[in-house]
Design a protein around this motif. Structure first.
Motif, PDB file in Angstrom:
ATOM      1  N   ASN A   2      40.239  17.797 -31.486  1.00  0.00           N
ATOM      2  CA  ASN A   2      40.409  16.605 -32.331  1.00  0.00           C
ATOM      3  C   ASN A   2      39.956  16.909 -33.751  1.00  0.00           C
ATOM      4  O   ASN A   2      39.070  17.734 -33.966  1.00  0.00           O
ATOM      5  CB  ASN A   2      39.523  15.466 -31.832  1.00  0.00           C
ATOM      6  N   ILE A   3      40.554  16.179 -34.699  1.00  0.00           N
ATOM      7  CA  ILE A   3      40.028  16.198 -36.066  1.00  0.00           C
ATOM      8  C   ILE A   3      39.481  14.802 -36.352  1.00  0.00           C
ATOM      9  O   ILE A   3      40.135  13.797 -36.043  1.00  0.00           O
ATOM     10  CB  ILE A   3      41.145  16.514 -37.090  1.00  0.00           C
ATOM     11  N   LEU A   4      38.291  14.764 -36.904  1.00  0.00           N
ATOM     12  CA  LEU A   4      37.732  13.492 -37.370  1.00  0.00           C
ATOM     13  C   LEU A   4      37.773  13.536 -38.895  1.00  0.00           C
ATOM     14  O   LEU A   4      37.101  14.369 -39.520  1.00  0.00           O
ATOM     15  CB  LEU A   4      36.295  13.339 -36.871  1.00  0.00           C
ATOM     16  N   TRP A   5      38.574  12.666 -39.489  1.00  0.00           N
ATOM     17  CA  TRP A   5      38.692  12.623 -40.955  1.00  0.00           C
ATOM     18  C   TRP A   5      37.754  11.517 -41.449  1.00  0.00           C
ATOM     19  O   TRP A   5      38.029  10.335 -41.256  1.00  0.00           O
ATOM     20  CB  TRP A   5      40.153  12.357 -41.329  1.00  0.00           C
ATOM     21  N   ASP A   6      36.656  11.947 -42.012  1.00  0.00           N
ATOM     22  CA  ASP A   6      35.637  10.972 -42.421  1.00  0.00           C
ATOM     23  C   ASP A   6      34.754  11.609 -43.479  1.00  0.00           C
ATOM     24  O   ASP A   6      34.346  12.759 -43.328  1.00  0.00           O
ATOM     25  CB  ASP A   6      34.801  10.562 -41.185  1.00  0.00           C
ATOM     26  N   ASP A  27      36.629  16.136 -44.501  1.00  0.00           N
ATOM     27  CA  ASP A  27      36.389  14.967 -45.351  1.00  0.00           C
ATOM     28  C   ASP A  27      37.490  14.683 -46.366  1.00  0.00           C
ATOM     29  O   ASP A  27      37.322  13.841 -47.234  1.00  0.00           O
ATOM     30  CB  ASP A  27      35.020  15.093 -46.037  1.00  0.00           C
ATOM     31  N   SER A  28      38.619  15.385 -46.282  1.00  0.00           N
ATOM     32  CA  SER A  28      39.676  15.064 -47.246  1.00  0.00           C
ATOM     33  C   SER A  28      41.053  15.197 -46.611  1.00  0.00           C
ATOM     34  O   SER A  28      41.236  15.947 -45.631  1.00  0.00           O
ATOM     35  CB  SER A  28      39.590  16.003 -48.457  1.00  0.00           C
ATOM     36  N   ALA A  29      42.019  14.482 -47.190  1.00  0.00           N
ATOM     37  CA  ALA A  29      43.391  14.521 -46.674  1.00  0.00           C
ATOM     38  C   ALA A  29      43.948  15.942 -46.769  1.00  0.00           C
ATOM     39  O   ALA A  29      44.672  16.402 -45.884  1.00  0.00           O
ATOM     40  CB  ALA A  29      44.258  13.555 -47.481  1.00  0.00           C
ATOM     41  N   ALA A  30      43.575  16.647 -47.845  1.00  0.00           N
ATOM     42  CA  ALA A  30      44.105  18.003 -48.037  1.00  0.00           C
ATOM     43  C   ALA A  30      43.614  18.929 -46.926  1.00  0.00           C
ATOM     44  O   ALA A  30      44.384  19.731 -46.382  1.00  0.00           O
ATOM     45  CB  ALA A  30      43.660  18.534 -49.400  1.00  0.00           C
ATOM     46  N   MET A  31      42.316  18.789 -46.584  1.00  0.00           N
ATOM     47  CA  MET A  31      41.766  19.638 -45.512  1.00  0.00           C
ATOM     48  C   MET A  31      42.445  19.320 -44.182  1.00  0.00           C
ATOM     49  O   MET A  31      42.777  20.214 -43.409  1.00  0.00           O
ATOM     50  CB  MET A  31      40.255  19.376 -45.365  1.00  0.00           C
ATOM     51  N   VAL A  32      42.644  18.028 -43.923  1.00  0.00           N
ATOM     52  CA  VAL A  32      43.285  17.632 -42.665  1.00  0.00           C
ATOM     53  C   VAL A  32      44.684  18.236 -42.597  1.00  0.00           C
ATOM     54  O   VAL A  32      45.081  18.834 -41.592  1.00  0.00           O
ATOM     55  CB  VAL A  32      43.352  16.088 -42.536  1.00  0.00           C
ATOM     56  N   ALA A  33      45.427  18.132 -43.705  1.00  0.00           N
ATOM     57  CA  ALA A  33      46.798  18.658 -43.728  1.00  0.00           C
ATOM     58  C   ALA A  33      46.782  20.165 -43.482  1.00  0.00           C
ATOM     59  O   ALA A  33      47.615  20.689 -42.727  1.00  0.00           O
ATOM     60  CB  ALA A  33      47.451  18.341 -45.073  1.00  0.00           C
ATOM     61  N   ARG A  34      45.793  20.845 -44.098  1.00  0.00           N
ATOM     62  CA  ARG A  34      45.743  22.308 -43.934  1.00  0.00           C
ATOM     63  C   ARG A  34      45.462  22.687 -42.485  1.00  0.00           C
ATOM     64  O   ARG A  34      46.131  23.538 -41.912  1.00  0.00           O
ATOM     65  CB  ARG A  34      44.650  22.880 -44.858  1.00  0.00           C
ATOM     66  N   VAL A  35      44.485  22.033 -41.864  1.00  0.00           N
ATOM     67  CA  VAL A  35      44.140  22.386 -40.477  1.00  0.00           C
ATOM     68  C   VAL A  35      45.301  22.034 -39.535  1.00  0.00           C
ATOM     69  O   VAL A  35      45.630  22.789 -38.628  1.00  0.00           O
ATOM     70  CB  VAL A  35      42.825  21.700 -40.038  1.00  0.00           C
ATOM     71  N   LEU A  36      45.959  20.912 -39.813  1.00  0.00           N
ATOM     72  CA  LEU A  36      47.099  20.541 -38.967  1.00  0.00           C
ATOM     73  C   LEU A  36      48.214  21.591 -39.079  1.00  0.00           C
ATOM     74  O   LEU A  36      48.874  21.926 -38.098  1.00  0.00           O
ATOM     75  CB  LEU A  36      47.661  19.181 -39.383  1.00  0.00           C
ATOM     76  N   ASP A  38      47.745  24.794 -39.817  1.00  0.00           N
ATOM     77  CA  ASP A  38      47.336  26.097 -39.280  1.00  0.00           C
ATOM     78  C   ASP A  38      47.053  26.080 -37.794  1.00  0.00           C
ATOM     79  O   ASP A  38      47.119  27.115 -37.137  1.00  0.00           O
ATOM     80  CB  ASP A  38      46.036  26.579 -39.979  1.00  0.00           C
ATOM     81  N   ASN A  39      46.689  24.929 -37.255  1.00  0.00           N
ATOM     82  CA  ASN A  39      46.181  24.916 -35.883  1.00  0.00           C
ATOM     83  C   ASN A  39      46.993  23.964 -34.996  1.00  0.00           C
ATOM     84  O   ASN A  39      46.816  22.747 -35.028  1.00  0.00           O
ATOM     85  CB  ASN A  39      44.704  24.489 -35.904  1.00  0.00           C
ATOM     86  N   LEU A  40      47.833  24.566 -34.177  1.00  0.00           N
ATOM     87  CA  LEU A  40      48.708  23.746 -33.335  1.00  0.00           C
ATOM     88  C   LEU A  40      47.964  23.151 -32.137  1.00  0.00           C
ATOM     89  O   LEU A  40      48.524  22.344 -31.399  1.00  0.00           O
ATOM     90  CB  LEU A  40      49.883  24.586 -32.846  1.00  0.00           C
ATOM     91  N   ALA A  41      46.702  23.572 -31.958  1.00  0.00           N
ATOM     92  CA  ALA A  41      45.937  23.036 -30.813  1.00  0.00           C
ATOM     93  C   ALA A  41      45.389  21.639 -31.088  1.00  0.00           C
ATOM     94  O   ALA A  41      44.891  20.980 -30.185  1.00  0.00           O
ATOM     95  CB  ALA A  41      44.787  23.973 -30.470  1.00  0.00           C
TER      96      ALA A  41
END
Ligand SMILES: Nc1ncnc2c1ncn2[C@@H]1O[C@H](COP(=O)(O)OP(=O)(O)OP(=O)(O)O)[C@@H](O)[C@H]1O
Ligand SMILES: [Mg+2]
Length: 391
Positions: A2-6, A27-36, A38-41
């Motif tokens: 899971n990703i927790l965006w907070d 903690d940021s939309a950009a980081m969430v987009a990057r991890v999504l 790069d990481n299909l899990a």
């Protein structure tokens, strides 16, 4: 995962109970987009209550197109109709009040089930399955519960989806060892016999908050043990391995029919030995029984507990008596009963102590490295029944 965006640095601790340990806080939309990217899990994004609704909806809208299997769950301080309709329109699966951790855990579970259906493994045979690991010794008091609770706690705390099932149905002490107060137990599986599903399984689980370990406790009334037919235990374990990376089974000190059923579908047996003649004799008999039943030798992991006890018998004597190598030596330490009395598993209570290091080696080298395919399914398809001759 899971990703927790907070943006709140304490958020991960706050929601860990509901989200489990396999959660990364960003903690940021950009980081969430990057991890999504790069990481299909990643299966879920949980969006914290202070993230602006517009940004949250933007993420959900783009995820709906790029990753339809991704579950997006929105947390809000106050859930009102406008927020709800806007969020659902953007493709989010649920909106949950930020302080309702039970509702959040339920939402994640529902979302996980939906994701599993969307990606095509609804838990049917052939999908990636976890491993059942049964901890056994034919003698009482040798450390089965100590090992199973600590292996389970360590695996869960370090990120594997792990369930511990107390199969010492009459005198199980997993709940007391972990200081759990279960609402339900394995006896409640009886009413779901024949149609036990993920939701039913979840309803039997009590979660150990400090580690994220899920536990199905033994009935509190020893008399209830007799009401649990063997086929119910088999069904429960089979359903469980569809939803967890590891299902650890604690057992009573004898080959009950329930224990035999668990062994039959286990990927490995952790056999506990100690440096005393009756324990070694009983282990020898247990190993002979397993041989007779056709259980493969390579599935046995022998653990010598209290291996440093100076009692005249040496580890070499044990090896020659049981004709099986010892995988891990666990030393004797007063920290073990002390941790049990505190209700904190030793792997959390004394992380760097010798007992914890031995249990971590057992879990990482003899369980994880061996069955590492459980998460991606690559090796699980080769898993065999322990009792070849009975298949
Ligand atoms: N390595 C160790 N060092 C010191 N004490 C230990 C160690 N391992 C287990 N013990 C203690 O031994 C006792 C028995 O352990 P445990 O309850 O795990 O055994 P068990 O095999 O599950 O027993 P039972 O058959 O009654 O279920 C407990 O008090 C536990 O704290
Ligand atoms: Mg026990």
């Amino acid at each position: 995962m899971n990703i927790l965006w907070d943006s709140d640095p304490a958020a991960l601790d706050k929601y860990r109970f509901a989200l489990g340990n396999d959660t990364q806080a960003l903690d940021s939309a950009a980081m969430v987009a990057r991890v999504l990217h790069d990481n299909l899990a990643v299966q879920h994004v949980i969006i914290g209550p202070d993230v602006p609704l517009e940004s949250a909806c933007d993420l959900a809208e783009s995820a709906r197109l790029d990753r339809p299997e991704l579950g997006v769950i929105l947390l809000r301080h106050r859930v009102d109709v406008t927020t709800l309709s806007q969020a659902l329109r953007s493709g989010m699966r649920e909106v949950v009040a930020a302080d309702d951790h039970t509702a959040l855990a339920d939402a994640v579970r529902r979302s996980r089930e939906l994701t599993m259906k969307l990606v095509g493994h609804s838990g049917d045979a052939g999908g990636p399955e976890g491993h059942i690991i049964t901890v056994f010794s034919a003698k009482g008091g040798v450390g089965k519960t100590t090992m199973s609770t600590n292996i389970g706690t360590y695996l869960a705390h370090s990120g594997s989806r792990t369930l511990l099932v107390d199969l010492d149905l009459s005198f199980g002490d997993v709940a007391i060892s972990l200081q759990l107060i279960p609402d339900r137990s394995s006896a409640d599986a009886v009413g779901m016999s024949g149609h036990l599903d993920a939701q039913g399984l979840q309803s039997l689980v009590t979660t150990h908050a400090d580690s994220g370990l899920d536990v199905i406790c033994a009935p509190s009334d020893p008399g209830d043990a007799e009401r649990i037919p063997v086929h119910v235990v088999t069904e429960l374990l089979k359903v469980a391995r569809q939803h967890y990376d590891y299902v650890i089974v604690d057992t009573p000190p004898s080959f009950t029919e329930h224990v035999l059923a668990a062994c039959d579908i286990s990927s490995a047996l952790v056999l506990i030995a100690t440096l005393d003649i009756p324990a070694v004799k009983n282990l020898r008999v247990a190993i002979d029984t397993l041989d007779m039943l056709g259980s493969p030798k390579e599935a046995r992991i022998v653990v010598l507990n209290r291996a440093d006890a100076k009692v005249g018998l040496r580890p070499e004597d044990v090896v020659s008596a049981i004709k099986t190598p010892i995988a891990v030596n666990v030393p004797s330490s007063m920290t073990v009963p002390a941790s049990v009395n505190r209700g904190v598993p030793i792997v959390l209570d004394d992380r760097r102590g010798t007992v914890s290091l031995a249990i971590r080696e057992l879990s990482d080298v003899h369980i994880r490295q061996r069955f590492g395919g459980a998460v991606n399914g690559a090796e699980t398809r080769q898993r065999k029944s322990l009792f070849r001759s009975r298949k």
